[in-house]
Design an enzyme around this catalytic site. Structure first.
Site, PDB file in Angstrom:
ATOM      1  N   ARG A  92       0.878  -1.173   0.000  1.00  0.00           N
ATOM      2  CA  ARG A  92       0.000   0.000   0.000  1.00  0.00           C
ATOM      3  C   ARG A  92       0.914   1.222   0.000  1.00  0.00           C
ATOM      4  O   ARG A  92       1.387   1.661   1.056  1.00  0.00           O
ATOM      5  CB  ARG A  92      -0.936   0.017   1.203  1.00  0.00           C
ATOM      6  CG  ARG A  92      -1.917  -1.142   1.245  1.00  0.00           C
ATOM      7  CD  ARG A  92      -3.274  -0.768   1.788  1.00  0.00           C
ATOM      8  NE  ARG A  92      -4.058  -0.006   0.824  1.00  0.00           N
ATOM      9  CZ  ARG A  92      -5.289   0.461   1.090  1.00  0.00           C
ATOM     10  NH1 ARG A  92      -5.840   0.271   2.263  1.00  0.00           N
ATOM     11  NH2 ARG A  92      -5.944   1.131   0.163  1.00  0.00           N
ATOM     12  N   GLN A 192     -15.897   0.847   5.829  1.00  0.00           N
ATOM     13  CA  GLN A 192     -15.097   0.906   7.053  1.00  0.00           C
ATOM     14  C   GLN A 192     -15.760   1.763   8.120  1.00  0.00           C
ATOM     15  O   GLN A 192     -15.706   1.459   9.310  1.00  0.00           O
ATOM     16  CB  GLN A 192     -13.703   1.464   6.754  1.00  0.00           C
ATOM     17  CG  GLN A 192     -12.848   0.629   5.817  1.00  0.00           C
ATOM     18  CD  GLN A 192     -12.809   1.228   4.427  1.00  0.00           C
ATOM     19  OE1 GLN A 192     -13.862   1.531   3.865  1.00  0.00           O
ATOM     20  NE2 GLN A 192     -11.621   1.405   3.876  1.00  0.00           N
ATOM     21  N   ASP A 233      -3.487   9.622   5.841  1.00  0.00           N
ATOM     22  CA  ASP A 233      -2.514   8.598   5.487  1.00  0.00           C
ATOM     23  C   ASP A 233      -1.140   9.204   5.284  1.00  0.00           C
ATOM     24  O   ASP A 233      -0.127   8.565   5.553  1.00  0.00           O
ATOM     25  CB  ASP A 233      -2.966   7.868   4.230  1.00  0.00           C
ATOM     26  CG  ASP A 233      -4.073   6.875   4.531  1.00  0.00           C
ATOM     27  OD1 ASP A 233      -3.756   5.703   4.763  1.00  0.00           O
ATOM     28  OD2 ASP A 233      -5.238   7.291   4.579  1.00  0.00           O
ATOM     29  N   ASN A 243      -5.695  11.377   2.224  1.00  0.00           N
ATOM     30  CA  ASN A 243      -6.492  10.480   3.057  1.00  0.00           C
ATOM     31  C   ASN A 243      -7.480   9.729   2.178  1.00  0.00           C
ATOM     32  O   ASN A 243      -7.540   9.933   0.965  1.00  0.00           O
ATOM     33  CB  ASN A 243      -7.220  11.284   4.143  1.00  0.00           C
ATOM     34  CG  ASN A 243      -7.797  10.386   5.227  1.00  0.00           C
ATOM     35  OD1 ASN A 243      -7.137   9.462   5.696  1.00  0.00           O
ATOM     36  ND2 ASN A 243      -9.027  10.630   5.617  1.00  0.00           N
ATOM     37  N   LYS A 244      -8.248   8.867   2.808  1.00  0.00           N
ATOM     38  CA  LYS A 244      -9.252   8.079   2.104  1.00  0.00           C
ATOM     39  C   LYS A 244     -10.069   8.947   1.167  1.00  0.00           C
ATOM     40  O   LYS A 244     -10.490  10.048   1.537  1.00  0.00           O
ATOM     41  CB  LYS A 244     -10.177   7.414   3.124  1.00  0.00           C
ATOM     42  CG  LYS A 244     -11.393   6.715   2.531  1.00  0.00           C
ATOM     43  CD  LYS A 244     -11.009   5.494   1.734  1.00  0.00           C
ATOM     44  CE  LYS A 244     -12.253   4.839   1.125  1.00  0.00           C
ATOM     45  NZ  LYS A 244     -11.916   3.637   0.351  1.00  0.00           N
TER      46      LYS A 244
END
Length: 336
Positions: A92, A192, A233, A243-244
């Site tokens: 990742r 999530q 992140d 980020n997401k």
């Protein structure tokens, strides 16, 4: 109050790394056994674990690599660890925690000198344990700084899964006697927010409301939340928040309606001076055509799935680190 279930969702066993399958949580609590570095990397890629989980999986995966290389000559064993670390980091690429996990283990191995056999395994294990303890300490400090910024009674909108950061923020707020409530986006396509964030908050006794991803701007416009709070992140040295995917839209809406956006990261990344230096993971578009294993679109359409987005500094109010809060323009001061 007991720690939430997902706080300890990766563990190192005598012969494997055991990872709680977050794709099936909370409806099932199933552990995936990874006996090799490759199996750990595939588990990370396949979203068995997310957010902070891959960091701990990478730490312990490096111990597996040391166990596997213990019988090799010193130089060959060290080269094997490099290969293992590269494989884990690539699983990742957007989040730089995997690189930090690998570096923590390799630093301890190198500090032990040229080692092989049981000494190599012992050094790798010490590195993993040190990396584990440091991450938790930094997350605790970050949570304490974040909780101080939340007013008593704050209604907090969050997106995706803040994991250790979220847990430590709520725990710190509770220690301060602050009553906070949360609104969580469901976070497609793996949900999530619905399955992980909301469940963890509920386990901690927090008033929690779930909304779909498309409702964020509406609740911000209607004044139903006081602050937008997410993890990051990665944060670049010039204050971009990675980020997401979906974070950018919420940040823009929060800015439009006068709601502060706090982004949490242990530290900005010196290896990423700007957003152009952060690789953005694109996952298989077929993943957005399914929800929890059920196809939700016909075979006449295709999916598109950039897993992360980049929020420019002008839409970010504060970046909260383990050393305290920074305005985006000054976040590079963290490393001075």
């Amino acid at each position: 109050m007991p720690r939430p279930t997902l706080d300890e969702s990766v563990r190192l066993d005598p012969e494997a790394v055991a990872i709680l399958d977050r794709r099936r949580f909370p409806f099932e609590r199933v552990w995936v056994r990874c006996a090799t570095v490759e199996e750990v990397a595939v588990a990370i890629e396949d979203m068995v674990t997310q957010s902070s989980g891959p960091y701990f999986a990478a730490l312990f995966g490096m111990v597996l690599a040391a166990r596997d290389a213990a019988g090799l000559p010193v130089a060959d064993a060290r080269a094997a660890l490099d290969r293992a670390g590269g494989r884990l980091i690539a699983s990742r690429a957007t989040n730089n925690h995997l690189r930090k996990a690998v570096a923590a283990v390799l630093a301890e191995v190198d500090a032990a000198g040229p080692v092989a056999g049981e000494e190599l395994v012992a050094a790798a294990t010490r590195g993993a344990e040190a990396g584990d303890a440091l991450y938790r300490a930094k997350s605790r400090a970050l949570g304490e700084h974040s909780a101080k910024l939340l007013p008593d009674g704050a209604r907090v909108l969050t997106h995706c899964w803040a994991d250790a950061y979220l847990i430590e923020t709520v725990a710190a707020a509770q220690r301060l006697g602050k009553d906070v409530s949360f609104v969580c986006t469901e976070t497609r396509p793996y949900l999530q927010g619905a399955r992980l964030t909301a469940e963890t908050l509920a386990e901690m006794g927090v008033d929690t409301t779930l909304i779909t991803d498309g409702m964020g701007a509406s609740v911000l416009q209607r004044g139903l939340v006081d602050v937008l709070l997410t993890a990051a992140d990665r944060v670049t040295m010039d204050g971009h928040v990675v980020n997401k995917v979906g974070t950018l839209g919420l940040a823009v809406a929060a800015h439009a309606f006068g709601v502060p956006f706090l982004a949490q990261v242990q530290a900005p990344d010196p290896a990423a001076p700007t957003a152009a230096d952060v690789p953005i993971e694109h996952r298989d578009g077929s993943e957005v055509l399914h929800t929890l294993g059920v196809r939700t679109a016909s075979d006449k359409v295709r999916g598109h799935y950039p897993a992360f987005d980049v929020t420019p500094p002008r839409f970010v109010t504060t970046i909260v680190t383990d050393r305290g809060p920074f305005v985006p323009a000054a976040v590079s001061d963290y490393h001075r």
